[in-house]
Design a protein around this motif. Structure first.
Motif, PDB file in Angstrom:
ATOM      1  N   ARG A  69      54.946  44.122 143.074  1.00 55.09           N
ATOM      2  CA  ARG A  69      55.831  42.976 143.327  1.00 55.09           C
ATOM      3  C   ARG A  69      57.124  43.130 142.556  1.00 55.09           C
ATOM      4  O   ARG A  69      57.171  43.746 141.496  1.00 55.09           O
ATOM      5  CB  ARG A  69      55.118  41.694 142.909  1.00 55.09           C
ATOM      6  N   LEU A 106      46.654  42.638 135.142  1.00 56.95           N
ATOM      7  CA  LEU A 106      47.948  42.115 135.594  1.00 56.95           C
ATOM      8  C   LEU A 106      47.741  41.017 136.628  1.00 56.95           C
ATOM      9  O   LEU A 106      48.507  40.061 136.709  1.00 56.95           O
ATOM     10  CB  LEU A 106      48.785  43.272 136.164  1.00 56.95           C
ATOM     11  N   ARG A 113      53.142  29.300 130.915  1.00 61.66           N
ATOM     12  CA  ARG A 113      52.891  30.711 130.744  1.00 61.66           C
ATOM     13  C   ARG A 113      52.570  30.996 129.298  1.00 61.66           C
ATOM     14  O   ARG A 113      53.103  30.357 128.382  1.00 61.66           O
ATOM     15  CB  ARG A 113      54.138  31.538 131.146  1.00 61.66           C
ATOM     16  N   LEU A 134      47.206  38.014 134.797  1.00 67.73           N
ATOM     17  CA  LEU A 134      48.457  37.489 134.242  1.00 67.73           C
ATOM     18  C   LEU A 134      49.236  36.734 135.308  1.00 67.73           C
ATOM     19  O   LEU A 134      49.801  35.671 135.071  1.00 67.73           O
ATOM     20  CB  LEU A 134      49.318  38.658 133.720  1.00 67.73           C
ATOM     21  N   ALA A 135      49.220  37.292 136.472  1.00 68.79           N
ATOM     22  CA  ALA A 135      49.986  36.675 137.542  1.00 68.79           C
ATOM     23  C   ALA A 135      49.404  35.309 137.923  1.00 68.79           C
ATOM     24  O   ALA A 135      50.143  34.399 138.298  1.00 68.79           O
ATOM     25  CB  ALA A 135      49.989  37.608 138.756  1.00 68.79           C
ATOM     26  N   ALA A 153      54.632  44.632 130.165  1.00 76.50           N
ATOM     27  CA  ALA A 153      53.340  44.482 129.510  1.00 76.50           C
ATOM     28  C   ALA A 153      53.073  43.030 129.147  1.00 76.50           C
ATOM     29  O   ALA A 153      51.947  42.543 129.296  1.00 76.50           O
ATOM     30  CB  ALA A 153      53.305  45.366 128.265  1.00 76.50           C
ATOM     31  N   PHE A 154      54.130  42.425 128.689  1.00 75.76           N
ATOM     32  CA  PHE A 154      53.935  41.038 128.284  1.00 75.76           C
ATOM     33  C   PHE A 154      54.497  40.045 129.273  1.00 75.76           C
ATOM     34  O   PHE A 154      54.808  38.917 128.948  1.00 75.76           O
ATOM     35  CB  PHE A 154      54.545  40.829 126.879  1.00 75.76           C
ATOM     36  N   HIS A 155      54.693  40.583 130.494  1.00 79.27           N
ATOM     37  CA  HIS A 155      55.055  39.724 131.612  1.00 79.27           C
ATOM     38  C   HIS A 155      56.278  38.870 131.293  1.00 79.27           C
ATOM     39  O   HIS A 155      56.262  37.644 131.336  1.00 79.27           O
ATOM     40  CB  HIS A 155      53.874  38.809 131.992  1.00 79.27           C
ATOM     41  N   ALA A 180      53.196  46.663 138.400  1.00 82.76           N
ATOM     42  CA  ALA A 180      52.233  47.677 138.836  1.00 82.76           C
ATOM     43  C   ALA A 180      51.599  47.317 140.163  1.00 82.76           C
ATOM     44  O   ALA A 180      51.173  48.202 140.915  1.00 82.76           O
ATOM     45  CB  ALA A 180      51.144  47.859 137.766  1.00 82.76           C
ATOM     46  N   ASP A 181      51.535  46.038 140.462  1.00 83.74           N
ATOM     47  CA  ASP A 181      50.924  45.650 141.740  1.00 83.74           C
ATOM     48  C   ASP A 181      51.927  45.633 142.870  1.00 83.74           C
ATOM     49  O   ASP A 181      51.633  45.168 143.969  1.00 83.74           O
ATOM     50  CB  ASP A 181      50.256  44.277 141.596  1.00 83.74           C
ATOM     51  N   PHE A 217      46.915  40.540 125.963  1.00 85.25           N
ATOM     52  CA  PHE A 217      48.029  40.658 125.019  1.00 85.25           C
ATOM     53  C   PHE A 217      47.554  41.285 123.726  1.00 85.25           C
ATOM     54  O   PHE A 217      48.224  42.146 123.145  1.00 85.25           O
ATOM     55  CB  PHE A 217      48.659  39.276 124.755  1.00 85.25           C
TER      56      PHE A 217
END
Lengths: 185, 647
Positions: B95, A7, A149, A10-11, B64-66, B92-93, A35
């Protein structure tokens, strides 16, 4: 712990993705790897694809070794519905390999048509990263960059042709969903 | 309030009903509210958790897919849940990934990072953090903030409970009034009646019975108790009344006794005074005799004085004896046919000297011809003496006394009138009472024992007659009226009793006097010798017997209580002497008992005299004595005025 790392990647994706056309950035590659792993949770294959209860989910990667390596690291120790996950680097199409998800790197897009045929006969989810109508050529899922993105498009007809069902939940987060065939392969 | 409770069953009942109702309602309400609020909270929390799980499930792909956009869309769906005020999804982090705030509500600050998982109450809000998991991987956290209506619900419940309580308490009050009618009314009635009974002491009051339960039984019992108490009280009152009556009677008797006692005391004082009175002249007379005994005039005057005073004394004592006899019922009349004139004559003989000494006029009127009475002449004479003496005593010098007798058919009426001090009307009823004195002071001018009139009336009554008094008032004189029955056909008329000693038929007698009283025997002997009789003295029985044998007396006066030889034995001894067979034996005693008289006759006495002996008594006896040594003993029944004992 690995999830958290994923994650985090991803961020951090946003700024790094601006160079996509010049080849994938490491961050973009990592996001796509994540993904790929996640798609498995929203896909239902025909029962024949998993002959035994412990048959692993096999993910094949063509033309993107680095991504394959990352993916392999990512899935190590993870399971999906009790099944292990295997990652393969694929040079040539091996019909007997029993692949469930096949990622086609940007460099190998030319081989797409052949692979679509293979996918349709073997119930393989095809994931591409092409900018020029991969979905209409038969790919089920295609990565795109939007506002820096990593997003993805879905073609339901392509998936249907492969005998694969995609979860509506997956559809809800897709960039766009094609529901009708625009061109026959 | 509390003090009212102490005094009223009604209030207590009401309090019990209300307290019970209130307590039951309160406990029920607390239980129900607690249960409901708990259930509500549990349900609401469960609801929110479900909602959060749904949101999490729906948003898992977005995470999951942001894809925040997709997550935001999911959150927008919460519009259909108006009670959810705000929501958010955290990655999960930690934010903030997506957020939602209900429009039209105050801004709800959404936490920048997820808090402790689980639910908690913040004021009016329920806050929930719930993790989103897909497979075994944690994707993020859902945050929900919703109205928490516990407080509102609580307020609503309280209002409902309050309303129910007010209604219930009103019902309770109504019930307590009903209870009062059913329970307290009989008790209050009992209480009221008890109060009235105590206040009025009216035990006829009853409580009306209205129920058949325990209270009815109480009322019955109370009524029975009233009946019982009433009966007892009545009995007690009866007893009290009879006791009071008895007390009154006893009190009266006590008062009468006290009055009698007082009269007796006064009588004793009077008696002492009256007995003492003649003694002073007596002493004076003796003094005269001692100093001037040789002077015949002085001696005579002294003798007269002593004679008068002695007679007064004897009369007093005789009256007393008669009173005593009447009181003890021992007085017996010696009735025989007698003639009025002789009785009046006898009375006048006795009183004329006193009347003369008072310088009063006496007027006597008797009916023509003889009037016969069946009576004790001596006693009737005594009555007249008393009345005349009384009249003389209370009439000033120069006044007039009259004795007036009238005979009508079978009744004889004798009026003894005077012009004296009279009698007050209020005193008329009491003058005949024993010991009555009009003037009760010792220093009164008109002395007397107060027995004379009483004695007279009793004597008249014993003769079947009446004695009454009349007076027009003080200073108007008085009149005493004797009313007696008359004997219609007179039989043999006894000649008048020899009237006093005349000394006409004087004969010289030999007389023996035997007595151990030296003074008496000497004075008696002196009197007899002065009459010319020959007198011998003896001081005891044996001496008397020797003297009789030697002296051969014609008349012997023998004392019964002689030393050495008593009177009875002496009499037998004397009688057995040949020379004294016909001697007139006269017993002289200080006692008047019937026994003595009988003994005296048995011992051979011819007559009996009680001391003191007066010359008038003795003289007639001397004339009865037989001639010296000749003829039989004339043992006739002589009658003497006064002295002889008739008991």
């Amino acid at each position: 712990m690995r999830g958290t790392v994923l994650l985090l990647l991803l961020a951090l994706l946003g700024p790094a993705a601006s160079h996509a056309h010049d080849g994938a950035t490491p961050l973009e590659r990592s996001v796509k790897a994540a993904f790929l792993y996640k798609f498995a949770s929203y896909v239902r294959w025909p029962p024949a694809s998993f002959p035994t209860s412990d048959t692993p989910v096999r993910i094949g990667v063509i033309g993107e070794d680095q991504l394959a390596d990352e993916l392999r690291d990512l899935v190590a120790g993870r399971t999906i519905e009790g099944r292990g996950i295997s990652v393969y680097k694929i040079e040539d199409i091996d019909p007997s390999a029993g692949i469930h998800i096949l990622f086609i790197g940007r460099e190998e897009t030319s081989r797409l048509d052949d692979l679509v045929r293979l996918a349709n006969s073997r119930s393989i989810l095809l994931v591409s990263e092409s900018e020029d109508g991969a979905l209409s050529r038969g790919s089920a899922i295609n990565f795109v960059l939007r506002e820096g993105r990593v997003r993805f498009e879905i073609s339901l007809p392509s998936a249907e042709r492969s005998g694969i069902e995609l979860s509506s939940r997956l559809l809800s987060v897709a960039q766009s969903v094609q529901t009708e065939t625009t061109r026959s392969p | 309030m509390l003090s009212a409770l102490k005094h009223s069953i009604r209030h207590k009942l009401m309090l019990v009903v209300m307290a019970t109702t209130f307590a039951a309602l309160l406990i029920t309400a607390i239980g129900l509210v607690y249960y409901d609020l708990r259930t509500y909270q549990q349900a609401w929390v469960d609801d929110l958790v479900t909602q959060a799980d749904i949101l999490g499930l729906a948003s898992a792909p977005a995470l999951a897919f942001h894809d925040p956009k997709a997550a935001t869309q999911n959150l927008e769906l919460l519009k259909v849940r108006p009670k959810i005020l705000a929501a958010a999804i955290y990655s999960a982090d930690g934010r903030l990934f997506a957020s939602y705030e209900r429009e039209g509500t105050a801004s709800h600050s959404i936490p920048g990072a997820p808090g402790q998982h689980g639910h908690r109450v913040e004021g009016n809000h329920l806050v929930l953090f719930r993790s989103i998991a897909d497979a075994d991987e944690v994707l993020g956290t859902v945050y929900l903030k919703a109205h928490y209506e516990m407080f509102d619900r609580f307020i609503n419940y309280m209002m409902i409970v309050g309303g129910v309580m007010i209604v219930s308490l009103l019902i309770a009050i109504l019930m307590s009034y009903w209870l009062q009618a059913a329970v307290t009314k009989p008790i209050l009635q009992v209480s009221e009646v008890a109060h009235q009974v105590t206040a009025k002491r009216d035990f006829s009051l009853r409580v009306e019975k209205t129920t058949e339960d325990e209270l009815g039984y109480l009322v019955d019992t109370f009524n029975d108790m009233l009946t019982e108490v009433g009966q007892r009280t009545q009995a007690l009152e009866k007893t009290n009344q009879s006791l009071e009556k008895e007390m009154a009677i006893r009190h009266e008797a006590e008062m009468a006794l006290l009055a009698a006692d007082q009269r007796k005391d006064e009588f004793l004082a009077t008696l002492a005074h009256e007995l003492r009175n003649p003694l002073a002249p007596f002493r004076n007379a003796l003094e005269i005799l001692r100093i001037q005994g040789d002077d015949p005039r002085s001696s005579r005057m002294a003798r007269d004085i002593m004679e008068r005073q002695l007679r007064q004394l004897v009369r007093l004592v005789d009256d007393l004896l008669d009173v005593s006899r009447i009181t003890t019922g021992k007085l017996r009349l010696k009735k025989e046919t007698t003639e009025l004139r002789s009785i009046v004559q006898s009375a006048l003989d006795t009183t004329s000297s006193f009347i003369e000494s008072r310088k009063l006029d006496l007027d006597v009127t008797l009916p023509e011809g003889p009037v016969h009475l069946h009576a004790d002449a001596t006693r009737l004479a005594q009555v007249l003496v008393n009345l005349l003496h009384n009249a003389a005593k209370f009439t000033e010098a120069g006044g007039r006394i009259s004795l007036n007798a009238e005979c009508r058919e079978d009744r004889l009426t004798i009026y003894v009138s005077d012009t004296g001090i009279g009698i007050a009307p209020e005193m008329l009823p009491v003058i005949f009472d024993m010991f009555a004195q009009i003037d009760r002071s010792l220093e009164r001018p008109h002395a007397g024992l107060g027995v004379g009139l009483s004695l007279a009336r009793r004597l008249v009554e014993l003769h079947g007659g009446t004695l009454t008094a009349r007076s027009a008032g003080l200073g108007q004189g008085s009149q005493f009226i004797v009313d007696l029955p008359v004997v219609p056909s007179p039989g043999w008329i006894e000649p008048a009793v020899p009237a006093a000693a005349t000394g006409d038929a004087f004969e010289k007698r030999r007389i023996l006097l035997a007595d151990d009283n030296e003074d008496f025997i000497r004075t008696f002997a002196t009197i007899l010798r002065s009459m010319g009789h020959e007198v011998h003295l003896a001081h005891d029985g044996q001496e008397a017997l020797r003297e009789a044998e030697r002296f051969r007396p014609e008349v012997a006066f023998l004392d019964i209580g002689l030393p050495k030889l008593n009177g009875y034995d002496l009499a037998r001894g004397v009688r057995s002497l040949p020379a004294c067979r016909d001697t007139l034996l006269v017993a002289v005693t200080g006692w008047g008992q019937e026994n003595d008289r009988k003994l005296a006759v048995e011992a051979g006495f011819d007559h009996h005299l009680t001391k003191p002996i007066e010359p008038q008594q003795v003289l007639p006896l001397l004339s009865l004595a037989p001639r010296t040594g000749a003829g039989p003993n004339g043992n006739g029944p002589p009658s003497f005025p006064g002295g002889e004992d008739h008991v």
